[in-house]
Design a protein around this motif. Structure first.
Motif, short mmCIF file in Angstrom:
data_model
loop_
_atom_site.label_atom_id
_atom_site.label_comp_id
_atom_site.label_asym_id
_atom_site.label_seq_id
_atom_site.Cartn_x
_atom_site.Cartn_y
_atom_site.Cartn_z
N GLU A 340 -0.31 47.09 41.34
CA GLU A 340 -0.44 48.33 40.56
C GLU A 340 -0.60 48.03 39.07
N LEU A 341 -0.06 46.89 38.65
CA LEU A 341 -0.18 46.47 37.26
C LEU A 341 -1.59 45.96 36.94
N GLY A 342 -2.34 45.68 38.01
CA GLY A 342 -3.69 45.15 37.83
C GLY A 342 -3.73 43.64 37.69
N ALA A 343 -2.63 42.97 38.05
CA ALA A 343 -2.55 41.52 37.92
C ALA A 343 -3.42 40.83 38.96
N GLN A 344 -4.08 39.77 38.55
CA GLN A 344 -4.85 38.94 39.48
C GLN A 344 -3.96 37.89 40.13
N GLU A 345 -2.90 37.52 39.39
CA GLU A 345 -1.96 36.53 39.91
C GLU A 345 -0.53 36.96 39.63
N LEU A 346 0.34 36.69 40.60
CA LEU A 346 1.77 36.92 40.45
C LEU A 346 2.40 35.54 40.35
N VAL A 347 2.88 35.20 39.18
CA VAL A 347 3.39 33.85 38.91
C VAL A 347 4.91 33.88 38.84
N THR A 348 5.54 32.87 39.39
CA THR A 348 6.99 32.76 39.36
C THR A 348 7.38 31.29 39.18
N ALA A 349 8.68 31.00 39.32
CA ALA A 349 9.16 29.64 39.08
C ALA A 349 10.26 29.28 40.07
N CYS A 350 10.07 29.68 41.33
CA CYS A 350 11.09 29.44 42.36
C CYS A 350 10.43 29.32 43.73
#
Length: 384
Positions: A340-350
């Motif tokens: 919904e945010l329009g992000a192409q990638e969801l990045v995390t660190a876990c």
């Protein structure tokens, strides 16, 4: 109410782990208002605390195993009730009785794997360092700058091996003097402890500590916030004090010191997901964002629930090994928020978060709408 545990034994066990604070609860229900379970099904931490206070806990039912130890309820509790400690204490009771409801029966096999092979998958210990083949990663020897401890998931899981490999490439590129222990290391033990199995945790911790000391380890770099939390906050219970740093913190240092240079254009819209055990439990919010902001052309956007209010992925507290109905996965909501945010990638660190988010992306048929990446996977793409 039917219960398997005698009144006094439950009270004593809960007070041992949770302290007298459990008796301070005045049932305001704030824990229930912030618990992510109540966004997918009915769940009441308030009720569980009340039952524990009066020794009425039904340890044979799944409710005491649902807590993901995300840390949201202790954060908002006006009476400083130790909800996480209380749930772990009840799980210790259940584990002692050998009582596991259907959804958490895999914990038995996990415990066996941890005891025999040092990992929850019961994979051959000798293959723990296979992820590093072809990367010129050296065995750790005394005097090296850093021990890289990739965690069980990054060592064995096909998807998450890519995280360990990306980390190794970054360290090599930056000229870091590092090594790994491979088959000599065990699981950190964080998640099995949260399921209530204190004996297995202590076994793993003592063996790791002996290995670290025997090899002259001073500084430990980790990919998993769960390893970070355990080495930093729980291993000191054994009178040791290693310097522990998460890869997002270390990459931020490397970039600021000029040891690592990013030159390639990324050109993607990215949303960052704060892992519970990196953020809420340990206060690491700025460094991952600092790293992403240094990536050329990367457009960073905050998630609707970010930093201390971040939405749990659902894998903490041992839930990474439990059976969770598809429609009850918190990570489904997280993927939807990013889209919904329009992000192409969801990045995390876990590694746990990646596992949950990847699973949701696939079961929700959003595989083509968004990618899930670890922060190291982004950095390796734009290194000089």
């Amino acid at each position: 109410m039917e219960t398997l545990a005698p009144f006094k034994e439950v009270i004593d066990e809960v007070l041992e782990k949770g302290g007298d604070a459990i008796t301070y609860c005045y049932q305001c229900g704030k824990c229930d208002t912030v618990c992510p379970w109540n966004r997918v099904r009915k769940f009441s931490m308030r009720k569980l605390i009340r039952e524990a206070t009066f020794g009425l806990s039904e340890i044979e039912k799944e409710e005491i195993w649902r807590c993901t130890t995300c840390g949201k309820c202790p954060q908002r509790c006006p009476r400083d009730v130790k909800q996480i400690n209380d749930m772990i204490a009840l799980r210790r009771m259940a584990t002692g009785y050998g009582v596991f409801p259907a959804a958490v029966k895999p914990y038995r096999a996990v415990s066996t794997g941890l005891t025999s092979q040092g990992n929850p998958f019961n994979e051959d210990r000798s293959t723990r360092a296979d992820w590093a083949e072809g990367l010129s990663v050296k065995p750790f020897t005394e005097g090296m700058e850093i021990l890289y401890f990739p965690c069980c998931y990054s060592s064995y899981d096909p998807r998450l091996k890519k995280v360990a490999q990306a980390t190794a490439r970054i360290l090599t590129k930056a000229g870091v003097d590092y090594g790994i222990l491979g088959s000599k290391e065990n699981c950190c033990g964080e998640s099995i402890r949260k399921t209530g199995n204190e004996d297995v945790f202590k076994k793993l911790a003592r063996e790791n500590i002996k290995t670290f000391i025997d090899h002259g380890v001073k500084k430990i770099l980790v990919s998993s916030p769960h390893c970070y939390h355990t080495f930093k906050n729980e291993y000191p219970e054994f009178r040791v004090d290693f310097e522990v740093i998460h890869v997002s913190q270390y990459v931020f240092e490397l970039l600021n010191e000029g040891r690592l240079t990013l030159t390639k254009e990324y050109g993607k819209k990215v949303a960052y997901h704060d892992p519970c055990y990196l953020g809420r439990h340990n206060g690491v919010y700025d460094e991952p964002r600092g790293v992403l902001k240094k990536v050329p052309g990367l457009e960073l956007h905050e998630m609707p629930e970010a930093r201390e209010d971040s939405l749990c992925c659902g894998m903490g507290g041992g839930r990474v090994w439990a059976e969770t109905e598809k429609h009850e996965r918190f990570s489904n909501m997280r993927v939807e928020q990013a889209i919904e945010l329009g992000a192409q990638e969801l990045v995390t660190a876990c590694p746990y978060c990646i596992t949950a988010l990847e699973d949701s992306r696939l079961v929700m048929n959003h595989a083509d709408d968004i990618e899930v990446k670890d922060i190291t996977e982004v950095i390796q793409e734009v290194m000089e």
